[in-house]
Design a protein around this motif. Structure first.
Motif, PDB file in Angstrom:
ATOM      1  N   CYS A  83       0.861  -1.173   0.000  1.00 52.03           N
ATOM      2  CA  CYS A  83       0.000   0.000   0.000  1.00 52.03           C
ATOM      3  C   CYS A  83       0.899   1.225   0.000  1.00 52.03           C
ATOM      4  O   CYS A  83       2.123   1.101   0.058  1.00 52.03           O
ATOM      5  CB  CYS A  83      -0.936  -0.002   1.208  1.00 52.03           C
ATOM      6  N   HIS A  87      -3.487   5.306   1.148  1.00 53.80           N
ATOM      7  CA  HIS A  87      -4.539   4.320   1.357  1.00 53.80           C
ATOM      8  C   HIS A  87      -5.258   4.623   2.672  1.00 53.80           C
ATOM      9  O   HIS A  87      -4.632   5.019   3.660  1.00 53.80           O
ATOM     10  CB  HIS A  87      -3.966   2.905   1.419  1.00 53.80           C
ATOM     11  N   VAL A  92      -7.027  -0.627   3.454  1.00 50.76           N
ATOM     12  CA  VAL A  92      -6.019  -1.553   3.971  1.00 50.76           C
ATOM     13  C   VAL A  92      -6.691  -2.788   4.575  1.00 50.76           C
ATOM     14  O   VAL A  92      -6.255  -3.915   4.348  1.00 50.76           O
ATOM     15  CB  VAL A  92      -5.104  -0.840   4.995  1.00 50.76           C
TER      16      VAL A  92
END
Length: 143
Positions: A83, A87, A92
């Motif tokens: 990520c 994000h 996530v």
């Protein structure tokens, strides 16, 4: 809430290991630092894999004690989901749930910048829910 906010609070430190190290070395690192995964990087912090407790258990289950002499490269998960700092916590959580893993490296400009664990994400989500509940209580009290 974003990954950037999580890393600002917990820091950008990540335990890493080289792909040619022995599995026994990685196990010692996990035990010493009480962590569940280590990111496998080359010399310039480029992510080449991740090694989790689950990877290790599977290998030891197949090979027994002989697995300890294998290289990290042989045991690691080479296809790493990552990520970035933009994000959201919800994104996530979705990535982790879909992939069924608990650690997600954070990449910035093609290099390792941090790591978030399911514990980090749950902690942040609980804080958000508690803050929202408090705001609702304050709103009701002043209405």
């Amino acid at each position: 809430m974003t990954v950037k906010a999580i890393l600002e609070r917990k820091g950008h430190d990540v335990f890493t290991i080289g792909p040619n190290e022995r599995l026994s070395t990685a196990i010692q690192m996990l035990a010493e630092h009480r962590i569940g995964a280590v990111v496998v990087t080359n010399g310039d912090r480029k992510i080449v894999g991740i090694l989790s407790e689950r990877d290790i258990v599977r290998q030891v289950g197949r090979d027994g004690a002989a697995a300890l002499d294998r290289s990290v490269r042989e045991v690691m998960t080479p296809k790493v989901s990552i990520c970035n700092e933009n994000h959201t916590v919800n994104e996530v959580m979705e990535i982790m749930t879909k992939g069924r893993f608990r650690h997600l490296p954070v990449e910035k400009n093609g290099q390792l910048d941090g790591i978030v664990s399911i514990g980090d994400v749950v902690k942040r989500r609980i804080e958000d829910v508690e803050r929202e509940a408090e705001q609702i209580r304050e709103y009701i009290a002043t209405a």
